[in-house]
Design a protein around this motif. Sequence first.
Motif, PDB file in Angstrom:
ATOM      1  N   LEU A 148       0.832  -1.199   0.000  1.00 40.95           N
ATOM      2  CA  LEU A 148       0.000   0.000   0.000  1.00 40.95           C
ATOM      3  C   LEU A 148       0.871   1.255   0.000  1.00 40.95           C
ATOM      4  O   LEU A 148       0.641   2.184  -0.779  1.00 40.95           O
ATOM      5  CB  LEU A 148      -0.920  -0.003   1.227  1.00 40.95           C
ATOM      6  N   VAL A 149       1.870   1.284   0.879  1.00 40.75           N
ATOM      7  CA  VAL A 149       2.759   2.446   0.955  1.00 40.75           C
ATOM      8  C   VAL A 149       3.495   2.643  -0.368  1.00 40.75           C
ATOM      9  O   VAL A 149       3.604   3.769  -0.881  1.00 40.75           O
ATOM     10  CB  VAL A 149       3.753   2.296   2.122  1.00 40.75           C
ATOM     11  N   THR A 156       2.009  10.263  -5.002  1.00 40.71           N
ATOM     12  CA  THR A 156       2.070  11.569  -4.349  1.00 40.71           C
ATOM     13  C   THR A 156       2.977  11.515  -3.132  1.00 40.71           C
ATOM     14  O   THR A 156       3.481  10.443  -2.769  1.00 40.71           O
ATOM     15  CB  THR A 156       0.655  12.003  -3.908  1.00 40.71           C
ATOM     16  N   ASP A 157       3.164  12.685  -2.486  1.00 36.85           N
ATOM     17  CA  ASP A 157       3.897  12.701  -1.219  1.00 36.85           C
ATOM     18  C   ASP A 157       3.000  13.103  -0.053  1.00 36.85           C
ATOM     19  O   ASP A 157       3.451  13.217   1.078  1.00 36.85           O
ATOM     20  CB  ASP A 157       5.112  13.633  -1.300  1.00 36.85           C
ATOM     21  N   LYS A 158       1.694  13.351  -0.340  1.00 39.51           N
ATOM     22  CA  LYS A 158       0.760  13.636   0.760  1.00 39.51           C
ATOM     23  C   LYS A 158      -0.629  13.109   0.398  1.00 39.51           C
ATOM     24  O   LYS A 158      -1.087  13.242  -0.743  1.00 39.51           O
ATOM     25  CB  LYS A 158       0.720  15.123   1.100  1.00 39.51           C
ATOM     26  N   VAL A 159      -1.292  12.528   1.398  1.00 43.21           N
ATOM     27  CA  VAL A 159      -2.562  11.842   1.176  1.00 43.21           C
ATOM     28  C   VAL A 159      -3.542  12.241   2.279  1.00 43.21           C
ATOM     29  O   VAL A 159      -3.172  12.299   3.457  1.00 43.21           O
ATOM     30  CB  VAL A 159      -2.375  10.307   1.211  1.00 43.21           C
ATOM     31  N   LEU A 160      -4.776  12.505   1.898  1.00 43.94           N
ATOM     32  CA  LEU A 160      -5.846  12.713   2.877  1.00 43.94           C
ATOM     33  C   LEU A 160      -6.495  11.364   3.161  1.00 43.94           C
ATOM     34  O   LEU A 160      -6.872  10.639   2.241  1.00 43.94           O
ATOM     35  CB  LEU A 160      -6.890  13.685   2.326  1.00 43.94           C
ATOM     36  N   VAL A 161      -6.621  11.026   4.442  1.00 42.46           N
ATOM     37  CA  VAL A 161      -7.164   9.725   4.836  1.00 42.46           C
ATOM     38  C   VAL A 161      -8.558   9.927   5.428  1.00 42.46           C
ATOM     39  O   VAL A 161      -8.736  10.702   6.368  1.00 42.46           O
ATOM     40  CB  VAL A 161      -6.253   9.034   5.872  1.00 42.46           C
ATOM     41  N   LYS A 175       0.388   1.433  12.059  1.00 37.92           N
ATOM     42  CA  LYS A 175       1.271   0.387  11.524  1.00 37.92           C
ATOM     43  C   LYS A 175       2.227   0.925  10.469  1.00 37.92           C
ATOM     44  O   LYS A 175       3.341   0.417  10.324  1.00 37.92           O
ATOM     45  CB  LYS A 175       0.439  -0.754  10.925  1.00 37.92           C
ATOM     46  N   ILE A 176       1.800   1.941   9.722  1.00 34.00           N
ATOM     47  CA  ILE A 176       2.641   2.388   8.605  1.00 34.00           C
ATOM     48  C   ILE A 176       3.314   3.739   8.861  1.00 34.00           C
ATOM     49  O   ILE A 176       4.175   4.147   8.074  1.00 34.00           O
ATOM     50  CB  ILE A 176       1.844   2.454   7.288  1.00 34.00           C
ATOM     51  N   ALA A 201       9.797   6.584   4.320  1.00 28.86           N
ATOM     52  CA  ALA A 201       9.262   7.031   3.036  1.00 28.86           C
ATOM     53  C   ALA A 201       8.934   8.516   3.104  1.00 28.86           C
ATOM     54  O   ALA A 201       8.555   9.038   4.157  1.00 28.86           O
ATOM     55  CB  ALA A 201       8.006   6.235   2.674  1.00 28.86           C
ATOM     56  N   ASN A 202       9.088   9.189   1.985  1.00 26.50           N
ATOM     57  CA  ASN A 202       8.735  10.605   1.898  1.00 26.50           C
ATOM     58  C   ASN A 202       7.247  10.709   1.578  1.00 26.50           C
ATOM     59  O   ASN A 202       6.832  11.050   0.467  1.00 26.50           O
ATOM     60  CB  ASN A 202       9.567  11.290   0.811  1.00 26.50           C
ATOM     61  N   LEU A 203       6.446  10.390   2.581  1.00 26.85           N
ATOM     62  CA  LEU A 203       5.005  10.346   2.405  1.00 26.85           C
ATOM     63  C   LEU A 203       4.337  10.789   3.696  1.00 26.85           C
ATOM     64  O   LEU A 203       4.641  10.268   4.774  1.00 26.85           O
ATOM     65  CB  LEU A 203       4.556   8.920   2.051  1.00 26.85           C
TER      66      LEU A 203
END
Length: 363
Positions: A148-149, A156-161, A175-176, A201-203
């Motif tokens: 998933l990661v 992208t480098d940014k995600v809205l959850v 966990k991640i 990770a750059n995330l």
Amino acid sequence: MKCSGCGANIQFEDPRKPGYIPREVFEKRVEEGKEILCQRCFKIKHYGKLEPVEYNWDFKNQLKSYLGGFEVVLWVIDIFDFESTYREDIANILKGKKIVYVINKIDLLPKAVTVKEVKEWVKRRIRTTNPEDIRVVSAEKNYGLRSLVKHLIKLTDKVLVIGVTNVGKSSLLNKICTHENTISPFPGTTLGILRRKARDANLYLYDTPGIMTKDRILDLLDPDCQKRILPRGELSRRTFKPRGERTVFMGGLCRFDIKYETELSPIFLLFSSKEVVFHETKRKRADELMKNRLGDFLKPPCNKSRYEDFKWKKETFILKEGEELAVAGLGWLSVRRGPFIVEVTVPENVKLAVREALVNPKR
């Protein structure tokens, strides 16, 4: 300053509202360099106790305001409660965004159900054009998290959850990501946006408050009962072969009155949490049981409850082999031999949906 558990702004005035911590406790923890948790998160983390707070999130308007800064949205969906956690009103708000669908809690399904089958079933339900954006995971078992990661990093480098309460967002992110926030089996734990960085990770992942619903059996239960009823391991399942006029209960808040017009009686399975009582009885005894044993023998609810305290509805369905009838926030009925007629009695706001079988009834 924000609570590192739920993301609410720290405040010292009102214990009934998010972010409250006694000022002297706050000053002591700052002096000692300890993690700053609001009183609510501290009790969840150390005592497993949820304290209610006065909090309303107008998710439609606030979610729209968040979306402007993100091209990619990670939408966490609970495979156990798919009908309640994949919602058309959310899908409409997200139109135009790149959506990664995270199908969580795969560990709850029978082991005979393959990940490929689940992915194909979800693909048909959400009608996505890119199956790579359906990620089947188990936060509990660490399954599918690394891939998933990797998939997100490509996008992208940014995600809205986002996600409905109790789909496992906090558990997944813990966990991640590098920093833990408050995990609990209680709904609505996260109260403000939390920025989290993925490990190695750059995330960055921005966790939003769980979207509250009002159409699940779960929504009718008190927090302690919700904690008990939420499935923690592989689902309980039981086969029924009712003959004549029979009623089958799935807990005290869901009743199936079975009718058929063929020589062969129906065969079906019920799937739910191990804490949910399955019970078959004669039709003429069902009313008495429902009125006198609600929350006593028939659980959920988890405590003795009055039949009159709920507003009830009845819906009738004709179910065929290969179909399931999902009861939002509770489980589902899977038809092994049909067709037959079922009259379902549930509280009036509870969502009912007939769907293609997730679990092959012949297994």
